[in-house]
Motif scaffolding. Structure first.
Motif, PDB file in Angstrom:
ATOM      1  N   GLY A 123      20.917  63.727 -63.540  1.00  0.00           N
ATOM      2  CA  GLY A 123      20.240  62.568 -64.107  1.00  0.00           C
ATOM      3  C   GLY A 123      19.429  61.797 -63.096  1.00  0.00           C
ATOM      4  O   GLY A 123      19.066  62.361 -62.070  1.00  0.00           O
ATOM      5  N   PRO A 124      19.105  60.545 -63.365  1.00  0.00           N
ATOM      6  CA  PRO A 124      19.773  59.730 -64.361  1.00  0.00           C
ATOM      7  C   PRO A 124      19.224  59.944 -65.763  1.00  0.00           C
ATOM      8  O   PRO A 124      18.075  60.333 -65.872  1.00  0.00           O
ATOM      9  CB  PRO A 124      19.462  58.299 -63.895  1.00  0.00           C
ATOM     10  CG  PRO A 124      18.171  58.387 -63.166  1.00  0.00           C
ATOM     11  CD  PRO A 124      18.174  59.748 -62.534  1.00  0.00           C
ATOM     12  N   PRO A 162       8.647  63.625 -62.672  1.00  0.00           N
ATOM     13  CA  PRO A 162       9.384  64.813 -62.241  1.00  0.00           C
ATOM     14  C   PRO A 162      10.892  64.664 -62.396  1.00  0.00           C
ATOM     15  O   PRO A 162      11.599  65.658 -62.548  1.00  0.00           O
ATOM     16  CB  PRO A 162       8.992  64.964 -60.764  1.00  0.00           C
ATOM     17  CG  PRO A 162       8.463  63.630 -60.356  1.00  0.00           C
ATOM     18  CD  PRO A 162       7.860  63.028 -61.583  1.00  0.00           C
ATOM     19  N   HIS A 163      11.363  63.437 -62.337  1.00  0.00           N
ATOM     20  CA  HIS A 163      12.806  63.239 -62.465  1.00  0.00           C
ATOM     21  C   HIS A 163      13.186  62.840 -63.885  1.00  0.00           C
ATOM     22  O   HIS A 163      14.310  62.411 -64.140  1.00  0.00           O
ATOM     23  CB  HIS A 163      13.286  62.223 -61.432  1.00  0.00           C
ATOM     24  CG  HIS A 163      12.939  62.659 -60.044  1.00  0.00           C
ATOM     25  ND1 HIS A 163      13.562  63.712 -59.428  1.00  0.00           N
ATOM     26  CD2 HIS A 163      11.967  62.249 -59.195  1.00  0.00           C
ATOM     27  CE1 HIS A 163      13.020  63.906 -58.241  1.00  0.00           C
ATOM     28  NE2 HIS A 163      12.041  63.037 -58.080  1.00  0.00           N
ATOM     29  N   ASN A 164      12.196  63.001 -64.768  1.00  0.00           N
ATOM     30  CA  ASN A 164      12.493  62.939 -66.200  1.00  0.00           C
ATOM     31  C   ASN A 164      13.025  61.576 -66.606  1.00  0.00           C
ATOM     32  O   ASN A 164      13.776  61.461 -67.563  1.00  0.00           O
ATOM     33  CB  ASN A 164      13.553  64.016 -66.534  1.00  0.00           C
ATOM     34  CG  ASN A 164      13.524  64.429 -67.980  1.00  0.00           C
ATOM     35  OD1 ASN A 164      12.449  64.659 -68.536  1.00  0.00           O
ATOM     36  ND2 ASN A 164      14.680  64.524 -68.607  1.00  0.00           N
ATOM     37  N   TYR A 165      12.643  60.538 -65.859  1.00  0.00           N
ATOM     38  CA  TYR A 165      13.316  59.273 -66.118  1.00  0.00           C
ATOM     39  C   TYR A 165      12.397  58.093 -65.914  1.00  0.00           C
ATOM     40  O   TYR A 165      11.630  58.042 -64.949  1.00  0.00           O
ATOM     41  CB  TYR A 165      14.515  59.122 -65.168  1.00  0.00           C
ATOM     42  CG  TYR A 165      15.290  57.842 -65.365  1.00  0.00           C
ATOM     43  CD1 TYR A 165      16.204  57.716 -66.397  1.00  0.00           C
ATOM     44  CD2 TYR A 165      15.090  56.750 -64.521  1.00  0.00           C
ATOM     45  CE1 TYR A 165      16.910  56.534 -66.585  1.00  0.00           C
ATOM     46  CE2 TYR A 165      15.791  55.567 -64.704  1.00  0.00           C
ATOM     47  CZ  TYR A 165      16.702  55.461 -65.735  1.00  0.00           C
ATOM     48  OH  TYR A 165      17.385  54.297 -65.917  1.00  0.00           O
ATOM     49  N   ASN A 166      12.470  57.157 -66.850  1.00  0.00           N
ATOM     50  CA  ASN A 166      11.892  55.843 -66.648  1.00  0.00           C
ATOM     51  C   ASN A 166      12.741  54.857 -67.443  1.00  0.00           C
ATOM     52  O   ASN A 166      13.131  55.146 -68.573  1.00  0.00           O
ATOM     53  CB  ASN A 166      10.433  55.805 -67.125  1.00  0.00           C
ATOM     54  CG  ASN A 166       9.743  54.519 -66.714  1.00  0.00           C
ATOM     55  OD1 ASN A 166      10.034  53.458 -67.238  1.00  0.00           O
ATOM     56  ND2 ASN A 166       8.833  54.616 -65.764  1.00  0.00           N
ATOM     57  N   PRO A 176      21.239  56.876 -73.642  1.00  0.00           N
ATOM     58  CA  PRO A 176      20.451  58.107 -73.810  1.00  0.00           C
ATOM     59  C   PRO A 176      19.002  57.910 -73.367  1.00  0.00           C
ATOM     60  O   PRO A 176      18.462  56.810 -73.465  1.00  0.00           O
ATOM     61  CB  PRO A 176      20.511  58.360 -75.321  1.00  0.00           C
ATOM     62  CG  PRO A 176      21.583  57.471 -75.856  1.00  0.00           C
ATOM     63  CD  PRO A 176      21.690  56.313 -74.923  1.00  0.00           C
ATOM     64  N   LEU A 177      18.421  58.992 -72.914  1.00  0.00           N
ATOM     65  CA  LEU A 177      16.999  58.992 -72.537  1.00  0.00           C
ATOM     66  C   LEU A 177      16.231  59.614 -73.706  1.00  0.00           C
ATOM     67  O   LEU A 177      16.448  60.771 -74.045  1.00  0.00           O
ATOM     68  CB  LEU A 177      16.814  59.831 -71.274  1.00  0.00           C
ATOM     69  CG  LEU A 177      15.398  59.960 -70.728  1.00  0.00           C
ATOM     70  CD1 LEU A 177      14.888  58.636 -70.174  1.00  0.00           C
ATOM     71  CD2 LEU A 177      15.334  61.038 -69.628  1.00  0.00           C
TER      72      LEU A 177
END
Lengths: 301, 296
Positions: free
Chosen positions: B100-101, B214-218, B207-208
C-alpha cells in the motif's frame, strides 16, 4: 504565504541516476538511503501492477529516492525516463488530472500533496503521504529543482499537427500505443480490433465542449502502410459485425456513429455524434492535413 | 462446500468425513452447480475502529473480526467459530499485503495471529508474510491459508483485492498481468495454494477507490469506510467490495465513472475458473454494525 526553504547540495546536469544530482537537504527534509534504479524488466519489484502502465509508454529507466523528516512519512520521488517526449506526455496524460497546475515542467498537477509533471523525456511524481503547507512547499522545491536538471523541453506527439485546433479539447487529449490504454480513454472493443501494439502510436482527441456535441477523433499511426491496411480491414470487420452500415457511416446500437478511413500509414476514426456533417468535416480535415504533410497518401476506404 | 450458506446443520452434514469439522474449501465447481449455489459474505463496520487521525483501535478491530467469523460460521461463540477456521494440527500462513498504502494493518495481522494461536495452533507454525511467501518455510508447509488485504483500485487489474493477493505465490508475477490481469484466478490453482484457503478478509477500513501515480495512491481517493468484508469465497468477497468501490466512485465523481480498467478477473474467476461466485444476486451479504454510508 510562501515558506522560505533552503536547499543544500545537488548540481544540475540532467542525469538523475547520479546521486549528486539530487538536493541533499530541502528545508528540514533530508535525502535518505541510496538511489534505487529500475529497468522495464525489474520495475514490477518496485511498483507491482502499475509497472505495466509505464511499460506501455516505453519506460527506459526509473530512479527512486526518499526524503525523510522525523515524525513524518517519507516523501518519495520517482523519475521516469521514457523513450520519447511523446511517451512522457502520454504517461502524464494517462490519468485524470483534477488538481492544480503549479507551473512545473511542461505540464503539472498538484493534488493533495502529490506533484506530477513531465518535461522532455522525463516524467516525475513526488509522493508524500501527508499533506500540509510545509509538505507542499518541500514537494514544489524538489520538483522545481529536478525540472531545471532536465534542460530540454520535448515535443508533444507530432501527429497532433493533423488534428484541427478548432473546438479541440486540448487538455483532454490522450496518447497511447496499445489497446488496453486506448480502452481506458475510449472503449472500442474488448478485442484488439485496431491491431495495436508498442510499435503503433495513437491519439484520442475530443472535440466539442458538451456531451451533446462531443466528437471523438482516434488517430493511429502504424509503422507502414501494409500494417495500417491490415488494421483497417480488421476494424471494418468489427464494424460490419456490430453496426448497421449506411452511406459509409457505421450506425451503432446506441445510436452513435462511426466514420473511418485510411490515409497512408494513418488510420482515422471519428465517432460519437449524430451530426454526420460535423463528423464528415472533421474527418476530411484530418485526411487533408495528412496528405498535405507530404506523405503522398490518398484515402482508401 | 464453501459456496453454500453456513447453516450449522448443513455444515455438519457436509463435513461428516472431516474429523476437525473445519471450513472446507473447494477450488472449483461445475458451472451447473455454481448456478444453484450462493455465497455468504459478512460486512462488519464500526465507527470507532479508526480515530480522527486514522489510528486503528485494535480491540475494536478484533471484535469486528470475531463478530464476522461468528456470523460466517453461525457458531455460538468466538472460540468455537475460530476452531472452525483452523485446527491445532494446521500450519497457517497469513497472506498479508504490504504494497500500500493502504496496506494490511499490522493490528489486523496481530489479531488474526492471536486468534489462530488461541484456536490451538503452535505459534511456531504460524507466519504472516507477503513478498516472501515463496521462501517462507511456514508457507511452504502450510495446510491452511488466511488471505487478508485491503481493497485498492489498481492500474492494471481494475481493483487489487483478494483474488489478486495470491500473485506473490507465483515465481513470475508479471506473467499474470496479460489482458489486464484477466486470469488471476488461475493463481489459486498453484500447488502451494490450491485448496488451502480457510478465510478471506478484505480490509475496507480506508478503501482506495481511484488510482493515481506510480504508488497508486492519493489521499483524495480514500475514505473512512471502517469496514471488513469476510467470507470463505474470495470471488464473492471481491465482488461485494467492488460494488462498494463503484458506488463510491458514483458518489464522488457525480456521474457514472467506470474504473479505467475493467476488473474482469473477478467475473472470470467464476465463469472461467469456477473459483467462486461473482453474481451479486447469488451473494448473501450479512451486514453488521455501523450503517451510515453503507453504499450497498
Amino acid at each position: 504565504m510562501p515558506m522560505a526553504l533552503f536547499i543544500v547540495g545537488g548540481c544540475i546536469s540532467g542525469r538523475p541516476g547520479n546521486s549528486s544530482e539530487w538536493p541533499n537537504v530541502v528545508g528540514e527534509w533530508r535525502l535518505s538511503g541510496e538511489i534505487a534504479e529500475y529497468t522495464p524488466e525489474t520495475l514490477y519489484k518496485y511498483i507491482d501492477g502499475a509497472a505495466e502502465v509505464y511499460r506501455s509508454f516505453n519506460v527506459r529507466r526509473v530512479w527512486a529516492r526518499k526524503y525523510t523528516k522525523n515524525g513524518l512519512s517519507d516523501i518519495v520521488v520517482d523519475v521516469f525516463e521514457m523513450a520519447t517526449a511523446a511517451d512522457a506526455f502520454g504517461v502524464y496524460r494517462h490519468e485524470i488530472r483534477q488538481g492544480e497546475d503549479v507551473g512545473v515542467g511542461q505540464e503539472s498537477e498538484y493534488l493533495r500533496g502529490t506533484l506530477s509533471f513531465w518535461k522532455g523525456r522525463f516524467f516525475v511524481v513526488i509522493t508524500p503521504y501527508d499533506d500540509s503547507a510545509e509538505v507542499r512547499e518541500t514537494v514544489l522545491h524538489i520538483g522545481r529543482f529536478l525540472e531545471k536538471s532536465f534542460a530540454e523541453e520535448g515535443e508533444q506527439p507530432r501527429m497532433l499537427q493533423y488534428c484541427p485546433e478548432e473546438e479541440r479539447q486540448s487538455g483532454k487529449i490522450r496518447y497511447f500505443h496499445n489497446h488496453i490504454c486506448l480502452n481506458q480513454y475510449y472503449f472500442l472493443s474488448d478485442k484488439n480490433v485496431l491491431l495495436l501494439n508498442q510499435e503503433t502510436e495513437g491519439l484520442v482527441v475530443p472535440y466539442g465542449d458538451t456531451e451533446n456535441n462531443r466528437i471523438i477523433l482516434i488517430l493511429v499511426k502504424y509503422p507502414d502502410e501494409r500494417s495500417c491496411s491490415q488494421a483497417f480491414t480488421s476494424f471494418l470487420e468489427f464494424l460490419s459485425e456490430t453496426c448497421l452500415i449506411q452511406n459509409g457511416f457505421a450506425i451503432h446500437n446506441d445510436g452513435t456513429v462511426t466514420l473511418s478511413g485510411r490515409c497512408a500509414e494513418y488510420l482515422v476514426v471519428v465517432r460519437n455524434t449524430p451530426n454526420k456533417e460535423h463528423m464528415n468535416r472533421l474527418y476530411h480535415e484530418v485526411i487533408a492535413s495528412i496528405q498535405e504533410s507530404g506523405t503522398n497518401s490518398r484515402r482508401k476506404d | 462446500m464453501m459456496y453454500n450458506r453456513f447453516s450449522r446443520r448443513s455444515f455438519l452434514k457436509r463435513s461428516a468425513g472431516s474429523a476437525a469439522g473445519l471450513i472446507s474449501f473447494v477450488s472449483s465447481v461445475s458451472r451447473a452447480d455454481a448456478n444453484e449455489k450462493t455465497s455468504r459474505v459478512v460486512l462488519v463496520r464500526d465507527i470507532n475502529v479508526l480515530d480522527d487521525q486514522g489510528v486503528v483501535n485494535s480491540s475494536v478491530l478484533g471484535r469486528m473480526l470475531d463478530d464476522a467469523v461468528i456470523a460466517l460460521t453461525e457458531e455460538s461463540d468466538v472460540s468455537k467459530a475460530w476452531k472452525r477456521v483452523v485446527s491445532p494440527d494446521d500450519t497457517v500462513g497469513i497472506k498479508s499485503n504490504v504494497a500500500g498504502p493502504p496496506r494490511t494493518p499490522p493490528e489486523l495481522e496481530n489479531v488474526i495471529r492471536d486468534r489462530v494461536v488461541a484456536a490451538g495452533v503452535d505459534p511456531i507454525r504460524v507466519a504472516v508474510d507477503d513478498r516472501g511467501v515463496l521462501n517462507n518455510p511456514v508457507f511452504q508447509k502450510a495446510t491452511a491459508l488466511i488471505n487478508v488485504r485491503p481493497m485498492r483500485s489498481h492500474h492494471w487489474a481494475g481493483v487489487g483485492s483478494l483474488i489478486k493477493n495470491y500473485i506473490m505465490f507465483s515465481d513470475n508475477p508479471p506473467s499474470w498481468h496479460e489482458d489486464s490481469c484477466a486470469n488471476l484466478a488461475g493463481l489459486w490453482e498453484l500447488p502451494i495454494v490450491r485448496g488451502k484457503t480457510r478465510l478471506n478478509i478484505l480490509v475496507m477500513l480506508t478503501p482506495l477507490f481511484h488510482s493515481k501515480g506510480p504508488h497508486n495512491y492519493n489521499k483524495a481517493y480514500v475514505w473512512d469506510y471502517k469496514g471488513l468484508l469476510v467470507g470463505t469465497d474470495p470471488v464473492a468477497v471481491d465482488a461485494t467490495g467492488l460494488r462498494i468501490i463503484e458506488a463510491k466512485r458514483l458518489e464522488f465523481f457525480g456521474e457514472y465513472q467506470p474504473l479505467p480498467v475493467s476488473p474482469k478477473h473477478i467475473k472470470l474467476a467464476e465463469t472461467k475458473f469456477g473459483l467462486g461466485i461473482a453474481d451479486p444476486a447469488r451473494i448473501d451479504v450479512k451486514k453488521l454494525g455501523w450503517e451510515d454510508g453503507l453504499l450497498i
